[in-house]
Design a protein around this motif. Structure first.
Motif, PDB file in Angstrom:
ATOM      1  N   THR A 180     -22.069  19.895   8.682  1.00  0.00           N
ATOM      2  CA  THR A 180     -21.775  19.595   7.741  1.00  0.00           C
ATOM      3  C   THR A 180     -22.050  18.850   6.561  1.00  0.00           C
ATOM      4  O   THR A 180     -23.084  18.119   7.222  1.00  0.00           O
ATOM      5  CB  THR A 180     -21.072  18.612   8.333  1.00  0.00           C
ATOM      6  OG1 THR A 180     -19.361  19.813   8.865  1.00  0.00           O
ATOM      7  CG2 THR A 180     -19.650  17.865   7.187  1.00  0.00           C
ATOM      8  N   VAL A 181     -21.879  19.344   5.513  1.00  0.00           N
ATOM      9  CA  VAL A 181     -22.936  19.194   4.203  1.00  0.00           C
ATOM     10  C   VAL A 181     -21.245  18.237   3.726  1.00  0.00           C
ATOM     11  O   VAL A 181     -20.780  18.637   3.590  1.00  0.00           O
ATOM     12  CB  VAL A 181     -23.336  19.136   2.916  1.00  0.00           C
ATOM     13  CG1 VAL A 181     -23.873  18.506   2.299  1.00  0.00           C
ATOM     14  CG2 VAL A 181     -24.158  20.837   3.987  1.00  0.00           C
ATOM     15  N   PRO A 182     -21.685  16.338   4.026  1.00  0.00           N
ATOM     16  CA  PRO A 182     -20.501  15.875   3.802  1.00  0.00           C
ATOM     17  C   PRO A 182     -20.121  15.488   1.996  1.00  0.00           C
ATOM     18  O   PRO A 182     -19.363  14.609   2.128  1.00  0.00           O
ATOM     19  CB  PRO A 182     -20.724  14.730   4.321  1.00  0.00           C
ATOM     20  CG  PRO A 182     -22.252  14.251   4.468  1.00  0.00           C
ATOM     21  CD  PRO A 182     -22.733  15.573   4.935  1.00  0.00           C
ATOM     22  N   TYR A 183     -20.392  16.324   1.237  1.00  0.00           N
ATOM     23  CA  TYR A 183     -20.386  15.898   0.098  1.00  0.00           C
ATOM     24  C   TYR A 183     -20.352  17.668  -1.404  1.00  0.00           C
ATOM     25  O   TYR A 183     -21.046  18.298  -0.112  1.00  0.00           O
ATOM     26  CB  TYR A 183     -21.281  14.635  -0.322  1.00  0.00           C
ATOM     27  CG  TYR A 183     -23.052  14.807  -0.192  1.00  0.00           C
ATOM     28  CD1 TYR A 183     -24.105  16.287  -0.541  1.00  0.00           C
ATOM     29  CD2 TYR A 183     -23.063  15.285   0.987  1.00  0.00           C
ATOM     30  CE1 TYR A 183     -24.938  16.251  -0.548  1.00  0.00           C
ATOM     31  CE2 TYR A 183     -24.697  14.729   1.029  1.00  0.00           C
ATOM     32  CZ  TYR A 183     -25.459  15.822   0.584  1.00  0.00           C
ATOM     33  OH  TYR A 183     -26.862  16.614   0.599  1.00  0.00           O
ATOM     34  N   ILE A 184     -20.134  17.236  -2.223  1.00  0.00           N
ATOM     35  CA  ILE A 184     -20.253  18.222  -2.859  1.00  0.00           C
ATOM     36  C   ILE A 184     -21.686  18.044  -3.048  1.00  0.00           C
ATOM     37  O   ILE A 184     -21.757  17.228  -3.357  1.00  0.00           O
ATOM     38  CB  ILE A 184     -18.909  18.314  -4.352  1.00  0.00           C
ATOM     39  CG1 ILE A 184     -18.649  17.767  -4.644  1.00  0.00           C
ATOM     40  CG2 ILE A 184     -17.422  18.681  -3.342  1.00  0.00           C
ATOM     41  CD1 ILE A 184     -18.541  17.413  -6.459  1.00  0.00           C
ATOM     42  N   TYR A 185     -22.161  19.313  -3.666  1.00  0.00           N
ATOM     43  CA  TYR A 185     -23.765  19.384  -4.776  1.00  0.00           C
ATOM     44  C   TYR A 185     -23.330  20.584  -5.640  1.00  0.00           C
ATOM     45  O   TYR A 185     -22.608  21.586  -5.993  1.00  0.00           O
ATOM     46  CB  TYR A 185     -24.484  19.715  -3.425  1.00  0.00           C
ATOM     47  CG  TYR A 185     -24.354  19.989  -3.787  1.00  0.00           C
ATOM     48  CD1 TYR A 185     -25.527  21.028  -3.208  1.00  0.00           C
ATOM     49  CD2 TYR A 185     -24.190  20.142  -1.614  1.00  0.00           C
ATOM     50  CE1 TYR A 185     -25.747  22.569  -2.405  1.00  0.00           C
ATOM     51  CE2 TYR A 185     -24.341  21.430  -0.718  1.00  0.00           C
ATOM     52  CZ  TYR A 185     -25.047  22.105  -0.926  1.00  0.00           C
ATOM     53  OH  TYR A 185     -25.234  23.155   0.322  1.00  0.00           O
ATOM     54  N   TYR A 186     -24.530  20.552  -6.761  1.00  0.00           N
ATOM     55  CA  TYR A 186     -24.763  21.056  -7.361  1.00  0.00           C
ATOM     56  C   TYR A 186     -25.733  21.971  -7.245  1.00  0.00           C
ATOM     57  O   TYR A 186     -26.487  21.313  -7.760  1.00  0.00           O
ATOM     58  CB  TYR A 186     -23.867  20.681  -9.369  1.00  0.00           C
ATOM     59  CG  TYR A 186     -22.368  20.403  -8.976  1.00  0.00           C
ATOM     60  CD1 TYR A 186     -21.275  21.544  -9.287  1.00  0.00           C
ATOM     61  CD2 TYR A 186     -21.867  19.701  -8.843  1.00  0.00           C
ATOM     62  CE1 TYR A 186     -20.141  20.618 -10.063  1.00  0.00           C
ATOM     63  CE2 TYR A 186     -20.579  19.152  -8.624  1.00  0.00           C
ATOM     64  CZ  TYR A 186     -20.236  20.494  -9.502  1.00  0.00           C
ATOM     65  OH  TYR A 186     -18.591  19.586  -9.492  1.00  0.00           O
ATOM     66  N   ILE A 187     -25.503  23.140  -7.595  1.00  0.00           N
ATOM     67  CA  ILE A 187     -27.192  23.488  -7.697  1.00  0.00           C
ATOM     68  C   ILE A 187     -27.318  24.559  -8.392  1.00  0.00           C
ATOM     69  O   ILE A 187     -26.973  25.865  -8.751  1.00  0.00           O
ATOM     70  CB  ILE A 187     -27.543  24.558  -5.813  1.00  0.00           C
ATOM     71  CG1 ILE A 187     -28.975  24.587  -5.437  1.00  0.00           C
ATOM     72  CG2 ILE A 187     -27.055  25.775  -5.854  1.00  0.00           C
ATOM     73  CD1 ILE A 187     -29.549  24.604  -4.144  1.00  0.00           C
ATOM     74  N   SER A 188     -29.028  24.736  -9.052  1.00  0.00           N
ATOM     75  CA  SER A 188     -29.215  25.883 -10.280  1.00  0.00           C
ATOM     76  C   SER A 188     -29.189  27.082  -9.205  1.00  0.00           C
ATOM     77  O   SER A 188     -29.387  27.449  -8.288  1.00  0.00           O
ATOM     78  CB  SER A 188     -30.302  25.255 -10.766  1.00  0.00           C
ATOM     79  OG  SER A 188     -31.366  25.481  -9.569  1.00  0.00           O
TER      80      SER A 188
END
Length: 577
Positions: free
Chosen positions: A319-327
């Motif tokens: 689980t990645v417990p956060y949203i993120y933005y990737i290029s």
């Protein structure tokens, strides 16, 4: 001469010539007379032809020059050159391979007599002179001759077209009839037309080859892509500065750029031609701002939540417990160049880890393979250096410094798209500003695989050389980002497999992959000793299909760099200690 030969071999347009003793001697003479070889190859060929013909005109002791020897009223060397251009054109019509064809003496005399007052005997004297003092034509077999190199034949055939044909559509028509035979003649004709006549004459030739935009043709066929590529080659031969000075040139350039951009991402264009298109676009001018401008980097949202990490029996739910933005793409040469040009190497605040490791000092970094400290990445030849290709040759420290620089620029720029702009400035609901950084392993793998299954590759479960740039694709170098759209991940991220290995911020630990969720935080110690390896992901242009799996990992110390290592960035709530 050896030094000049080495320099000539570095130029793709001169390699074949430099391998021939006669032609190398001509280049030495040109270099001696002019101080250097012409940068423009059509001027080089033209000067070489003039020099070889001057040998025929000069008197050696009591020997009579060719024009005097033939003794034809009003004959000039330009008449003899025109005759050779005619011979070259006729010979090229017979060409069936990469070699220059044999020209029978009878055919040679028949063609030349037109330029020698119609005299068969004078044509015979000319041929005898050639045989005794060979240069532009060399005896090959009994009663047969050929040009010393195919390029001279092609150049002189191009000169014949320019001199005799006033139909601007003729060069394109020849290409359309027999592409492989006439493509190089077409390019040389365009280049020499721009030098000797006018740039508009050259543009007219190219316009006839590529008269319509890609959107004007409902279903482009293979020949359309080939003609567009050749049009691009011809524009580069003419010279983009000159092309852009003319209104017609600007219109034509934009049309050809659209074709090349389309070819690079079109499913039915084979990989070899897509890669050629990507390299051409890098030279012609890639118009994709998200590829060239770091401030306009396209970020794609990855939602929080679980996904399957690992492979086969080692798969776990992570689980990645956060949203993120990737290029969407790896960082390109053009984007990294902006960091260099903005004195990014000299800004101490971007380099705390490198400074602590003794790798950075006074605006210079020294990687494992560097003899001397440097203030930019190692310079590489094309295609690696093209602006739309991934930046390579950067250490982990340089990638991290770029991230800090980009964080500052995107925080300050009013054009940063939402919600990344707000997150970088305030952190949104978290109240703590986000940063641009390198992805950790879970962030990278989730972005590559998606959340629906435990697929082997970003596109599915089977290796596909047409979907990514790796060893079996046989590109043998980096490719422009966006050249393999069918290899996109479920999140529509591209180049996650192949092209370049990508630095992550995660420390490598033996026999502990995938790690338990609570172990990842301690693996993100940015100040860890440089002796500890960092994880690389994604595989590269020379790796096997095994190395471009979503679960494939590699490791290197943060001071290493190479032609197969790049990086992409994320906007995330990651907090540095």
């Amino acid at each position: 001469m050896k030094q000049l030969q080495a320099q000539a071999i570095k130029r793709k347009d001169l390699r074949g010539l430099a391998e021939r003793p006669l032609l190398l001697t001509v280049m030495v003479q040109l270099h001696t007379f002019q101080g250097k070889l012409p940068d423009d190859r059509t001027e080089l060929y033209n000067d070489a032809v003039d020099l070889l013909m001057e040998r025929w005109q000069q008197r050696l002791g009591q020997e009579t020059g060719l024009v005097q020897h033939l003794d034809i009223p009003h004959l000039k060397m330009t008449d003899l050159r025109d005759g050779l251009c005619d011979v070259a054109f006729q010979a090229h019509q017979l060409t069936s391979s990469e070699e220059t064809p044999d020209i029978r003496e009878s055919d040679l005399r028949q063609c030349l007599q037109t330029y020698l007052g119609g005299s068969w005997d004078k044509a015979g004297q000319f041929v005898q002179y050639i045989r005794e003092r060979s240069g532009l034509l060399i005896p090959h077999k009994t009663d047969a001759y050929r040009f010393p190199h195919r390029t001279f034949q092609e150049f002189l055939a191009a000169c014949y077209l320019l001199r005799t044909d006033h139909d601007p559509g003729r060069p394109a028509s020849l290409v359309q009839q027999d592409f492989d035979r006439w493509r190089e003649v077409f390019v040389l004709a365009c280049g020499f037309a721009a030098r000797k006549y006018s740039i508009n004459k050259a543009l007219a030739f190219i316009n006839h080859l590529c008269p319509e935009g890609v959107s004007d043709i409902a279903s482009p066929q293979p020949q359309h892509w080939r003609f567009a590529q050749l049009a691009a080659d011809a524009l580069l031969e003419v010279g983009l500065l000159g092309v852009k000075r003319e209104k017609a040139g600007q219109v034509l350039l934009e049309r050809v750029q659209e074709w090349i951009e389309g070819a690079m991402r079109h499913d039915e264009v084979i990989v070899k031609d897509r890669v050629q298109a990507d390299r051409t676009l890098g030279l012609l001018g890639d118009r994709r701002k998200d590829v060239l401008d770091p401030l306009q980097t396209e970020f794609i949202k990855v939602a929080d939540g679980p996904f399957k990490m690992g492979e086969k029996s080692e798969t776990i739910m992570m689980t990645v417990p956060y949203i993120y933005y990737i290029s969407k793409f790896p960082v390109t040469q053009s984007q990294f160049r902006a960091f260099v040009d903005d004195n990014g190497y000299r800004h101490e605040a971007y380099w705390p880890e490198a400074k602590a490791a003794g790798v950075w000092k006074a605006g210079m970094v020294q990687g494992r393979y560097d003899d001397q400290p440097r203030g930019k990445p190692e310079d590489f030849d094309e295609p690696f250096s093209l602006p739309n290709h991934p930046v390579v040759g950067v250490t982990w420290y340089e990638a991290l410094a770029y991230c800090r620089w980009l964080t500052e620029r995107l925080q300050a720029w009013e054009g940063t798209p939402e919600p990344v702009r707000i997150l970088l400035r305030t952190g949104g609901k978290t109240g703590k500003p986000w940063s641009i950084t390198l992805p950790n392993e879970p962030e990278w793998e989730k972005a590559a695989r998606g959340v629906e299954d435990d697929r082997v590759y970003p596109w599915g479960n089977h290796a596909e050389p047409n979907f990514a740039n790796y060893g079996e694709t046989q590109v043998n170098a980096t490719s422009a980002v966006g050249c393999f759209p069918k290899g996109a991940s479920p999140f529509k991220l591209e180049e996650m497999s192949g092209n370049v290995w990508e630095w992550t911020r995660s420390l490598y630990e033996e026999d502990s992959y995938p790690a338990k969720p609570n172990e990842w935080t301690r693996r993100e110690n940015l100040m860890a000793d440089q002796a500890k390896d960092r994880v690389l992901r994604g595989g590269s242009w020379f790796d096997s299909d095994y190395d471009v799996r979503c679960a494939s990992r590699s490791r290197l110390g943060p001071v290493y760099w190479d032609l197969f290592i790049g990086f992409r960035v994320v906007a995330s709530p990651f907090s540095e200690p």
